[in-house]
Design a protein around this motif. Sequence first.
Motif, short mmCIF file in Angstrom:
data_model
loop_
_atom_site.label_atom_id
_atom_site.label_comp_id
_atom_site.label_asym_id
_atom_site.label_seq_id
_atom_site.Cartn_x
_atom_site.Cartn_y
_atom_site.Cartn_z
N GLN A 133 -2.68 25.74 70.03
CA GLN A 133 -3.33 25.06 71.37
C GLN A 133 -4.55 24.18 71.25
O GLN A 133 -4.92 23.77 72.57
CB GLN A 133 -3.57 26.54 72.21
CG GLN A 133 -2.28 28.01 72.23
CD GLN A 133 -2.66 28.83 72.46
OE1 GLN A 133 -3.29 29.57 72.01
NE2 GLN A 133 -2.35 29.69 73.11
N VAL B 65 -3.84 19.77 71.60
CA VAL B 65 -2.42 19.49 72.73
C VAL B 65 -3.93 19.61 73.92
O VAL B 65 -3.09 18.15 74.31
CB VAL B 65 -1.26 20.19 73.17
CG1 VAL B 65 -0.84 19.86 71.82
CG2 VAL B 65 -1.87 21.77 73.63
N LYS B 66 -4.42 19.85 73.89
CA LYS B 66 -5.61 20.07 75.52
C LYS B 66 -6.68 18.88 74.66
O LYS B 66 -6.83 17.87 76.32
CB LYS B 66 -6.02 20.95 74.60
CG LYS B 66 -5.96 22.67 75.06
CD LYS B 66 -7.33 23.72 75.84
CE LYS B 66 -6.67 24.76 76.13
NZ LYS B 66 -7.44 26.41 76.00
N VAL C 278 6.10 23.63 70.60
CA VAL C 278 4.79 22.14 70.57
C VAL C 278 5.99 20.89 70.94
O VAL C 278 5.50 20.39 71.53
CB VAL C 278 4.57 22.14 69.84
CG1 VAL C 278 2.42 20.70 70.41
CG2 VAL C 278 3.69 23.69 69.90
N ILE D 186 2.52 13.62 72.10
CA ILE D 186 1.79 13.93 71.09
C ILE D 186 3.69 15.17 69.83
O ILE D 186 4.41 15.17 70.61
CB ILE D 186 1.81 15.56 72.05
CG1 ILE D 186 0.25 15.05 72.49
CG2 ILE D 186 0.72 16.16 69.81
CD1 ILE D 186 -0.29 16.06 72.95
N ARG D 187 3.19 14.23 68.89
CA ARG D 187 4.28 14.67 68.05
C ARG D 187 3.78 15.63 67.46
O ARG D 187 2.86 15.97 66.91
CB ARG D 187 4.83 13.60 67.17
CG ARG D 187 5.23 12.56 67.97
CD ARG D 187 5.45 11.21 67.10
NE ARG D 187 4.42 11.04 65.88
CZ ARG D 187 3.71 10.36 65.88
NH1 ARG D 187 2.74 9.33 66.54
NH2 ARG D 187 2.78 10.07 64.63
N LYS E 16 4.22 13.71 76.77
CA LYS E 16 2.28 13.68 76.53
C LYS E 16 2.49 12.57 75.47
O LYS E 16 1.32 11.91 75.45
CB LYS E 16 1.22 14.40 76.23
CG LYS E 16 1.90 15.79 77.73
CD LYS E 16 0.54 15.91 77.40
CE LYS E 16 -1.41 16.28 76.80
NZ LYS E 16 -1.85 17.20 76.52
N LYS F 16 -4.32 12.59 72.79
CA LYS F 16 -4.08 11.85 73.29
C LYS F 16 -2.47 11.53 73.28
O LYS F 16 -1.58 11.32 72.03
CB LYS F 16 -4.17 10.12 73.98
CG LYS F 16 -5.71 11.08 74.53
CD LYS F 16 -5.65 11.77 75.84
CE LYS F 16 -7.33 12.11 76.46
NZ LYS F 16 -7.53 12.42 77.42
N SER F 17 -1.62 10.32 73.69
CA SER F 17 0.03 10.00 73.31
C SER F 17 -0.11 8.69 71.98
O SER F 17 -0.87 8.39 72.17
CB SER F 17 0.38 8.83 74.44
OG SER F 17 1.89 8.07 74.01
N THR G 186 9.38 14.70 66.13
CA THR G 186 8.78 15.48 66.45
C THR G 186 9.88 16.34 66.11
O THR G 186 11.17 16.18 66.09
CB THR G 186 8.72 15.30 67.84
OG1 THR G 186 7.66 15.72 67.74
CG2 THR G 186 9.77 15.25 68.87
N GLU H 278 7.48 21.05 74.16
CA GLU H 278 7.06 21.19 75.46
C GLU H 278 5.71 19.89 75.74
O GLU H 278 5.65 19.13 76.81
CB GLU H 278 5.98 21.98 75.59
CG GLU H 278 6.77 23.54 75.61
CD GLU H 278 6.37 24.76 75.70
OE1 GLU H 278 4.86 24.50 76.32
OE2 GLU H 278 6.78 25.75 75.02
N TYR H 279 5.41 19.44 74.77
CA TYR H 279 4.35 18.28 74.48
C TYR H 279 4.72 16.75 74.50
O TYR H 279 3.75 15.76 74.04
CB TYR H 279 2.89 18.49 73.69
CG TYR H 279 2.69 19.40 74.17
CD1 TYR H 279 0.89 19.15 75.31
CD2 TYR H 279 2.95 21.23 73.86
CE1 TYR H 279 1.01 20.45 76.00
CE2 TYR H 279 2.27 21.99 75.04
CZ TYR H 279 1.25 22.15 75.71
OH TYR H 279 0.72 23.25 76.05
#
Length: 233
Positions: A86, A89-90, A130, A139-140, A137, A93-94, A197, A133-134
């Motif tokens: 949590q 992921v805040k 994760v 994120i792997r 963005k 970055k890509s 991912t 959902e991400y």
Amino acid sequence: MLPSLFGVWRPPTATAEIGGAYYLCDITFRDQIDSMVRFTMEKFGRIDVGINSTGWGLLAPFEDTTEEQLQQMTDLQFKGPFQLMQALVKVMKSGSSIIMISTATATIMFEQHSAYMGTKAGIDHVVRTVANEYGVKGIRANSISPGITNSPMAANLVAEPDVLKAFIAGYPLGRIGTIEDVASAAVWLSSDDCFMTGENLQINGGLTLRRNPTFAEMGPGFDRASQRLRGLT
């Protein structure tokens, strides 16, 4: 708390070797996770890779596993990694990568290991959510599942020849894993070459094609390792 048959982790010297920085954090406390992430962002300006390798190799019969042990295991191997992701992921970055060190026993069996196995399997599934959902963005999120590994955590077991022989019998590639095996997989998952991912990499020499040994198959060596860890010898 029962001692772990897989030893006690000692902080590595890698920080000094690479000229990096470290922040001591108890992953079972959200405020400490947030402080660690904040420290890292202030120190380096970004987080490209986040790897969690915390674990407690509790061995306890299913019916004898206490509420306290179950809470400790859940905090360490489910709640903590969940909250770490949590926090990551805040700020990521890509192109960033999250890696959870899981275990082959999230898939195959090992005696008296249910709390460990269950929490590891649970966080593997959270890794998939994760990733789903991400991914938008960039994120792997993936996990790595070693078997028993020649590392400080497993030193007490692999030091026993009969125990080591019993484990090797379950590995099609004819040996147990090494730290380098796991590290190489993590380096690839961290790299820009990784187009993966939501997956779990079974870095265990084919162990999941077979099985772990039973306590009986490990013989007296298993008992000796247990006694050393309990200070009985």
